[in-house]
Write an enzyme that holds these catalytic residues in place. Structure first.
Site, PDB file in Angstrom:
ATOM      1  N   VAL A  66       0.807  -1.126   0.047  1.00  0.00           N
ATOM      2  CA  VAL A  66       0.150  -0.083  -0.029  1.00  0.00           C
ATOM      3  C   VAL A  66       0.788   1.157   0.088  1.00  0.00           C
ATOM      4  CG1 VAL A  66      -1.695   1.340   1.299  1.00  0.00           C
ATOM      5  CG2 VAL A  66      -1.849  -1.023   1.193  1.00  0.00           C
ATOM      6  N   ALA A 111       4.281   4.250   3.063  1.00  0.00           N
ATOM      7  CA  ALA A 111       3.874   2.875   2.371  1.00  0.00           C
ATOM      8  C   ALA A 111       4.143   1.731   3.442  1.00  0.00           C
ATOM      9  CB  ALA A 111       4.810   2.818   0.988  1.00  0.00           C
ATOM     10  N   LYS A 112       3.747   0.555   3.061  1.00  0.00           N
ATOM     11  CA  LYS A 112       3.899  -0.560   3.970  1.00  0.00           C
ATOM     12  C   LYS A 112       3.537  -1.792   3.082  1.00  0.00           C
ATOM     13  CE  LYS A 112       4.924  -1.344   8.186  1.00  0.00           C
ATOM     14  NZ  LYS A 112       6.103  -0.452   9.065  1.00  0.00           N
ATOM     15  N   GLY A 113       4.309  -2.836   3.507  1.00  0.00           N
ATOM     16  CA  GLY A 113       3.750  -4.141   2.590  1.00  0.00           C
ATOM     17  C   GLY A 113       3.535  -5.297   3.694  1.00  0.00           C
ATOM     18  N   ASP A 152      10.472  -5.041   9.014  1.00  0.00           N
ATOM     19  CA  ASP A 152       9.391  -4.907   9.999  1.00  0.00           C
ATOM     20  C   ASP A 152       9.438  -6.245  10.657  1.00  0.00           C
ATOM     21  OD1 ASP A 152       6.336  -4.600  10.682  1.00  0.00           O
ATOM     22  OD2 ASP A 152       7.208  -2.610  10.344  1.00  0.00           O
TER      23      ASP A 152
END
Length: 422
Positions: A66, A111-113, A152
């Site tokens: 995202v 953003a992040k995944g 993360d």
């Protein structure tokens, strides 16, 4: 779907993130159109990630990336491997990254995944195959000028090396700047592995300093003894703080006169968990949150300080090492009880600050010393805290509302200056 202004009693991370944004938008007086732009991810990708396991069996996992906002620069955010990962969690984490980058004024968007997988149930070779397949699936939207990944929960520097290699092979040359948090030998930065933890301690020191208190005068408890919490406990201990309790997903340990943090770290290195450490008494995560300490550092997962646990928090300061550890209702309860919360988008921003330094170094092919990095990190964290604390005092608002106001305003200004296309 939950409305962007709703705050359910049992709040998910996305509910909490939306409620926080709504509070900042109200303080800033923005209209509903701008509010919805700020609340809605710019781009999302859902991908299937098939894995051929070591025994030949095929499993299928879901992956997400995202990009919440890219008005101030390329997307920036971690990659999470956990069985609980879903698209809404990734949306929330991406939104928090947007405000975090803006608060510490680095030229990134949020953003992040994530991949819905339990990494503990898979071999290293299986995790490598998952990582490379996930990277190949999202490759159209990532890159050093588009979206830069970092570790993360459930991922590490080796994961970032696999991502970097997969991307580089596809382009035909080595591109270190596509990820941060890599091993130093393949373009990583000195100081990156402990940057989030150092930032937490800098934020704690600055917040306590506003009250005329030093780190060597207080006690602390740290929930979460992973990448962030373990190093934060070590740095607090080195600064003279009496660290009386820590915990992880297996349990916790408490000792009123202070834990031997170095011995505990050795125990965790050997056993993989806090459980069984004989240097204190067993304690669970809920009991840790209610301890009579000066500083509480929630450094595990989202939503641990909620309407039920917040009423029992006795700490004077809560310094958020995790993303979103306090729900909106938990926040209100802590505020009513006079607890100072140093919010995640400020307190744990050390990781993205040094990720930015790593990206800059990779683009320049010139590497800084660890001392230079630590000095620059401290300067960024202290400068950001001063701005947040000054606004909080001037407007009579919480540190969280002040940090969100600064972050949201900077992003909104970028939107407004750039304008709408077409």
């Amino acid at each position: 779907m939950t409305d962007i202004t709703d705050t359910p009693e049992s709040a998910s991370p996305l509910d909490t993130a939306r409620a926080q944004l709504a509070s900042a938008v109200d303080l800033l007086g923005y209209d509903e159109g701008l509010h919805r732009m700020l609340a809605t991810p710019r781009r999302e990708m859902n991908v299937a990630v098939p894995l051929r396991r070591d025994d030949g069996e095929i499993e299928l996992f879901m992956g997400y990336r995202v990009q919440h906002n890219i008005s101030r620069g390329p997307g920036k955010g971690g990659l999470r491997y956990a069985s609980s990962v879903d698209i809404d969690e990734v949306r929330a984490l991406a939104m928090w990254m947007t405000w975090k980058c803006a608060v510490v004024d680095v030229p990134y968007g949020g953003a992040k995944g994530g991949v819905t997988i339990n990494p503990r149930e898979h071999s290293v070779s299986e995790l490598e195959r998952v990582t490379r397949r996930y990277t190949s699936e999202i490759m159209p939207i990532i890159g050093p000028e588009r979206d830069i990944m970092a570790p993360d929960i459930g991922t590490n520097e080796q994961t970032m090396a696999w991502v970097m290699d997969t991307y580089s092979v596809s382009q035909g040359y080595t591109i270190p700047a596509v990820t941060t948090g890599k091993p130093v030998t393949v373009g990583g930065s000195l100081g990156r592995a402990t940057a989030t933890s150092r930032g937490v301690v800098h934020a704690a020191s600055a917040a306590l300093g506003d009250a005329g208190v030093q780190l060597n005068e207080v006690s602390a408890a740290v929930q979460g003894f992973g990448k962030v919490g373990s190093h934060a406990a070590r740095f607090l201990h080195d600064a003279g703080t009496r660290v009386v309790a820590v915990s992880d997903e297996t349990g916790g340990v408490f000792r009123s006169d202070g834990l031997d943090v170095a011995a505990l770290l050795r125990h965790v290195e050997v056993t993989g968990s806090v459980a069984g450490f004989d240097g204190g008494d067993p304690i669970d995560n809920t009991e840790l949150l209610a301890l009579d300490v000066d500083v509480l550092v929630p450094a595990a997962v989202e939503g641990v300080i909620d309407s039920e646990t917040a009423v029992n928090v006795k700490a004077r300061w809560v310094v958020e090492g995790a993303n979103g550890p306090t729900t909106a209702e938990g926040d209100r309860i802590l505020a009513d009880r006079g607890v100072v919360v140093v919010p995640d988008i400020l307190a744990n921003a050390g990781g993205v600050v040094v990720s930015y330094f790593e990206w800059v170094q990779a683009n320049q092919a010139y590497w800084w010393t660890e001392r230079e990095i630590e000095d620059r990190l401290e300067h960024r964290m202290v400068t950001a805290h001063r701005a947040v604390a000054a606004l909080a005092q001037a407007e009579g608002i919480s540190l969280r509302d002040a940090a969100l106001t600064i972050g949201v305003r900077r992003v909104a200004e970028a939107h407004q200056i750039r304008g709408l296309y077409p």
